[in-house]
Design a protein around this motif. Structure first.
Motif, PDB file in Angstrom:
ATOM      1  N   VAL A  56      -4.564  -1.188  -3.813  1.00 22.74           N
ATOM      2  CA  VAL A  56      -5.590  -0.206  -3.523  1.00 22.74           C
ATOM      3  C   VAL A  56      -4.719   1.031  -3.005  1.00 22.74           C
ATOM      4  CG1 VAL A  56      -7.577   0.623  -1.956  1.00 22.74           C
ATOM      5  CG2 VAL A  56      -7.447  -1.755  -3.217  1.00 22.74           C
ATOM      6  N   LEU A  57      -4.958   2.445  -3.485  1.00 24.76           N
ATOM      7  CA  LEU A  57      -4.306   3.717  -3.188  1.00 24.76           C
ATOM      8  C   LEU A  57      -5.293   4.540  -2.619  1.00 24.76           C
ATOM      9  CD1 LEU A  57      -2.013   4.059  -6.362  1.00 24.76           C
ATOM     10  CD2 LEU A  57      -1.363   3.276  -3.881  1.00 24.76           C
ATOM     11  N   ALA A  58      -5.306   4.652  -1.213  1.00 28.48           N
ATOM     12  CA  ALA A  58      -6.475   5.318  -0.577  1.00 28.48           C
ATOM     13  C   ALA A  58      -5.706   6.509  -0.034  1.00 28.48           C
ATOM     14  CB  ALA A  58      -6.940   4.241   0.786  1.00 28.48           C
ATOM     15  N   ALA A  83      -2.875   8.321  -3.166  1.00 30.58           N
ATOM     16  CA  ALA A  83      -3.407   8.871  -4.536  1.00 30.58           C
ATOM     17  C   ALA A  83      -2.079   9.553  -5.219  1.00 30.58           C
ATOM     18  CB  ALA A  83      -4.580   9.507  -4.556  1.00 30.58           C
ATOM     19  N   ASP A 129     -11.260   6.408  -1.169  1.00 33.30           N
ATOM     20  CA  ASP A 129     -11.093   7.873  -0.567  1.00 33.30           C
ATOM     21  C   ASP A 129     -10.470   7.628   1.126  1.00 33.30           C
ATOM     22  OD1 ASP A 129     -13.169   6.501   1.177  1.00 33.30           O
ATOM     23  OD2 ASP A 129     -14.587   7.103   0.038  1.00 33.30           O
ATOM     24  N   HIS A 162      -8.337   3.162  -6.790  1.00 30.25           N
ATOM     25  CA  HIS A 162      -8.069   4.362  -5.836  1.00 30.25           C
ATOM     26  C   HIS A 162      -9.356   4.274  -4.835  1.00 30.25           C
ATOM     27  CE1 HIS A 162      -5.285   5.489  -8.922  1.00 30.25           C
ATOM     28  NE2 HIS A 162      -4.529   6.115  -8.004  1.00 30.25           N
ATOM     29  N   VAL A 197      -4.921  -1.467 -10.340  1.00 32.95           N
ATOM     30  CA  VAL A 197      -4.705  -0.576  -9.503  1.00 32.95           C
ATOM     31  C   VAL A 197      -6.114   0.147  -9.253  1.00 32.95           C
ATOM     32  CG1 VAL A 197      -3.756   1.585  -8.881  1.00 32.95           C
ATOM     33  CG2 VAL A 197      -2.249  -0.080 -10.122  1.00 32.95           C
ATOM     34  N   TRP A 249     -14.095   1.786  -1.932  1.00 35.17           N
ATOM     35  CA  TRP A 249     -13.683   1.996  -3.743  1.00 35.17           C
ATOM     36  C   TRP A 249     -14.573   0.852  -4.288  1.00 35.17           C
ATOM     37  CZ3 TRP A 249     -10.600  -0.854  -0.034  1.00 35.17           C
ATOM     38  CH2 TRP A 249     -10.533  -2.408   0.014  1.00 35.17           C
ATOM     39  N   THR A 292       1.437   5.303 -10.836  1.00 29.88           N
ATOM     40  CA  THR A 292       1.628   3.776 -11.232  1.00 29.88           C
ATOM     41  C   THR A 292       1.612   3.422 -12.605  1.00 29.88           C
ATOM     42  OG1 THR A 292      -0.856   4.016 -11.826  1.00 29.88           O
ATOM     43  CG2 THR A 292      -0.598   3.602  -9.501  1.00 29.88           C
TER      44      THR A 292
END
Ligand code: FES
Length: 247
Positions: free
Chosen positions: A129-131, A135, A152, A150, A148, A157, A139
């Protein structure tokens, strides 16, 4: 712990924010595991008021180590770097692991990246998880088996409850400006998602400034509940958040 010299053989760009240094080096290759890191300084050494930088390996081959660095720093092939390592302990995975959730919250996922192919190679599912600011991390170079997502800036998510419930272990990296504060926020979010957070389930991956890397200066001390503080350079970087004094 030892010091060695490595040569930057080549540099690859992931995007404008991230680059990778491919280091020719003889030491460390067979010992590095996800969770290990280095203290690095460019050579030739000149008077330098700053501490060594904290470098994270993201891949290892028979003759080289790949390090991920911010894209804004200028490096040249042929430059020599002094590495002190290995710093820290490998991540402690459960034996019965099937699904792992990795979370980069407003920071680069770099400390978590080396674990992705290692886990997938052992048949373990990985979700990254890219928060928030994470972001910016590209990737396309990650193994296609890794999921993967994303999120906030409040760690929302899609299907969050399901992802968290499905994970056997979670490793979270946060922005280094106030790690304990950010981990307290992460803890609160996960407490709302699960009735109980069991031991060895939710780990904070700490990245404090590390002047010595060997447990001598105590600059990387983290307060624990009901026991002596731990040192991230010798006991970390991953610490079970159920044991950390976050309030
Ligand atoms: S960096 Fe000095 S004790 Fe951890």
């Amino acid at each position: 712990m030892k010091e060695t010299q490595a040569v930057i053989e080549r540099i690859t760009r992931l995007n404008e924010y991230y680059q990778r240094l491919h280091l020719a080096v003889e030491d460390f290759i067979t010992e590095i595991k996800p969770g290990h890191s280095f203290l690095a300084r460019m050579l030739p050494e000149r008077w330098d008021p700053y501490l060594r930088e904290h470098w994270w390996p993201v891949a290892v081959s028979p003759n080289s180590i790949v390090i991920e660095r911010p894209g804004s720093i200028r490096y040249e092939p042929g430059q020599i770097v002094s590495l002190i390592g290995l710093v820290g302990e490998p991540f402690r995975y459960k034996r019965t692991l099937r699904n792992v959730l990795l979370v980069a919250y407003d920071t680069a996922p770099t400390p978590l990246v080396m674990s992705i192919p290692a886990l997938i190679g052992n048949g373990i599912s990985v979700t990254l998880v890219l928060a928030g600011e994470a972001a910016q991390y590209p990737t396309s170079h990650l193994p296609p088996e890794a999921e993967v997502l994303h999120a906030d800036t409040e760690l929302n998510w899609p299907n969050r409850v399901m992802t968290v419930g499905w994970a056997d272990q979670i490793f979270v990296a946060v922005k280094a400006d106030d790690e304990l504060g950010h981990f307290a926020h992460v803890w609160k979010i996960f407490r709302e998602l699960r009735a109980e957070i069991p031991k060895t389930y939710l780990f904070g991956v700490f990245q404090p400034i590390q002047p010595c890397g060997v447990g001598a200066c105590h600059a990387c001390m983290i307060p624990l509940r009901g026991s002596e503080p731990c040192l991230i350079c010798t006991d970390g970087p991953a610490v079970d958040l159920t044991t950390v004094k976050l309030d």
